[in-house]
Design an enzyme around this catalytic site. Structure first.
Site, PDB file in Angstrom:
ATOM      1  CG  ASN A   9      -1.667   1.266   1.447  1.00 46.45           C
ATOM      2  OD1 ASN A   9      -1.763   2.090   0.529  1.00 46.45           O
ATOM      3  ND2 ASN A   9      -2.230   1.446   2.634  1.00 46.45           N
ATOM      4  CE  LYS A  11       0.138   3.466   4.815  1.00 46.43           C
ATOM      5  NZ  LYS A  11       0.143   3.627   6.245  1.00 46.43           N
ATOM      6  CG  HIS A  94      -5.646   1.766   5.443  1.00 46.17           C
ATOM      7  ND1 HIS A  94      -5.232   2.711   6.346  1.00 46.17           N
ATOM      8  CD2 HIS A  94      -4.585   0.951   5.235  1.00 46.17           C
ATOM      9  CE1 HIS A  94      -3.962   2.483   6.661  1.00 46.17           C
ATOM     10  NE2 HIS A  94      -3.551   1.408   6.007  1.00 46.17           N
ATOM     11  CD  GLU A  96      -2.805   5.511   6.932  1.00 43.10           C
ATOM     12  OE1 GLU A  96      -2.831   5.598   5.700  1.00 43.10           O
ATOM     13  OE2 GLU A  96      -1.821   5.077   7.566  1.00 43.10           O
ATOM     14  CD  GLU A 166      -3.295  -2.679   7.570  1.00 41.11           C
ATOM     15  OE1 GLU A 166      -2.178  -2.851   7.089  1.00 41.11           O
ATOM     16  OE2 GLU A 166      -3.981  -1.666   7.337  1.00 41.11           O
ATOM     17  CB  SER A 211       5.561  -1.956  11.884  1.00 38.65           C
ATOM     18  OG  SER A 211       5.192  -0.606  12.153  1.00 38.65           O
TER      19      SER A 211
HETATM   20  C1  PEP Z   1      -0.591   0.140   6.243  1.00 43.21           C
HETATM   21  O1  PEP Z   1      -0.731   1.341   6.181  1.00 43.21           O
HETATM   22  O2  PEP Z   1      -1.479  -0.603   5.818  1.00 43.21           O
HETATM   23  C2  PEP Z   1       0.627  -0.383   6.841  1.00 43.21           C
HETATM   24  C3  PEP Z   1       0.623  -1.620   7.190  1.00 43.21           C
HETATM   25  O3  PEP Z   1       1.673   0.496   6.982  1.00 43.21           O
HETATM   26  P1  PEP Z   1       3.133   0.154   7.539  1.00 43.21           P
HETATM   27  O4  PEP Z   1       3.567  -1.150   6.926  1.00 43.21           O
HETATM   28  O5  PEP Z   1       3.989   1.295   7.094  1.00 43.21           O
HETATM   29  O6  PEP Z   1       3.019   0.050   9.019  1.00 43.21           O
END
Ligand code: PEP
Length: 248
Positions: A9, A11, A94, A96, A166, A211
């Site tokens: 992703n 973003k 998501h 966000e 997540e 992460s």
């Molecule tokens: C995400 O935004 O879906 C995500 C998992 O970000 P990150 O891997 O940077 O934590």
């Protein structure tokens, strides 16, 4: 056995210069038959990403969609538009989008249903905040999000629906749950999927996101009921993303 899915992703990152990264991912995906690889660049790059992916197996996806097919929704894109540009997968719900744009479970469900109805892969995201985890509410929060966000129609069981667990506090922070915490959440999600969709629920991939890095990918990807990963920051370069893909 569920074929693992590793989805990136991007973003709000990437312009035309970043297509070389997608071309490198596409080339690597052609050599891997045990894992599905997807990348979700910003909507502006989907068409160019499709060209870079060519006829190979790299799945080009989108990060969001509007549930309606057309109309007065300034700034939004429909599933048909994303498919027309070359997307075969769409992330919905998501954290966000939920936190920054006020998306609720019914919005997420409507999006997931639009994606499935169009024959694309829907990746439905759920996950608890840090306060919810600290309050011991994680499994209840996930169950509630799933109940409200999962599509009403049954998935086919062939990978057209995925759930991404997540934890909000793990996204972009460098922090991850323990492997036991991941296993607990994924096992609970599997039980919900099976209760809801039967065999198709047993075959629905459950991705872990938050992460994921080359250094922790192998451990996370070998937890029971972890059928792949949703990767943010570490998916921006082919080298880092492919190291995660190879850990699957
Ligand atoms: C995400 O935004 O879906 C995500 C998992 O970000 P990150 O891997 O940077 O934590």
């Amino acid at each position: 056995m569920i074929c693992k899915l590793i989805a990136g992703n991007w973003k709000m990152n990437g312009t035309a210069a970043a297509i070389a990264e997608i071309a490198a991912m596409a080339a690597a995906a052609r050599t891997l038959d045990h894992v599905r690889v997807a990348v979700c660049p910003p909507a502006t790059l989907i068409d160019r990403a499709r060209v870079a992916a060519g006829t190979g197996p790299l799945i080009v996806g989108a990060q969001d969609v509007h549930a309606e097919p057309a109309g007065a929704f300034t700034g939004s894109v429909s599933v048909a538009m994303l498919a027309d540009a070359g997307a075969k997968l769409v992330i919905v719900g998501h954290s966000e989008r939920r936190a920054d744009y006020g998306e609720t479970d019914p919005h997420v469900r409507a999006k997931a249903e639009a994606v499935l109805a169009a024959g694309l892969i829907a990746v439905v995201c759920v996950g608890e905040t840090e306060a919810q985890r600290d309050a011991g509410a994680t499994l209840g929060v996930i169950a509630e999000q799933l109940a409200g966000s999962m599509p009403g129609m049954a998935p086919s069981g062939s990978g057209d629906l995925a759930v991404a667990y997540e934890p909000v506090w793990a996204i972009g922070t460098g922090r991850t749950p323990t492997l036991d915490q991941v296993a607990e959440a994924h096992t609970a999600i599997r039980a919900v999927l099976v209760a809801r969709y039967g065999e198709a629920g047993a075959a629905t991939p459950i991705l872990y996101g938050g992460s994921v890095k080359p250094s922790n990918a192998a451990a996370l990807l070998h937890v029971a009921n972890v059928d792949g990963a949703l990767v943010g920051g570490a998916s921006l370069t082919a080298a880092e993303f492919l190291a995660i893909v190879r850990a699957a």
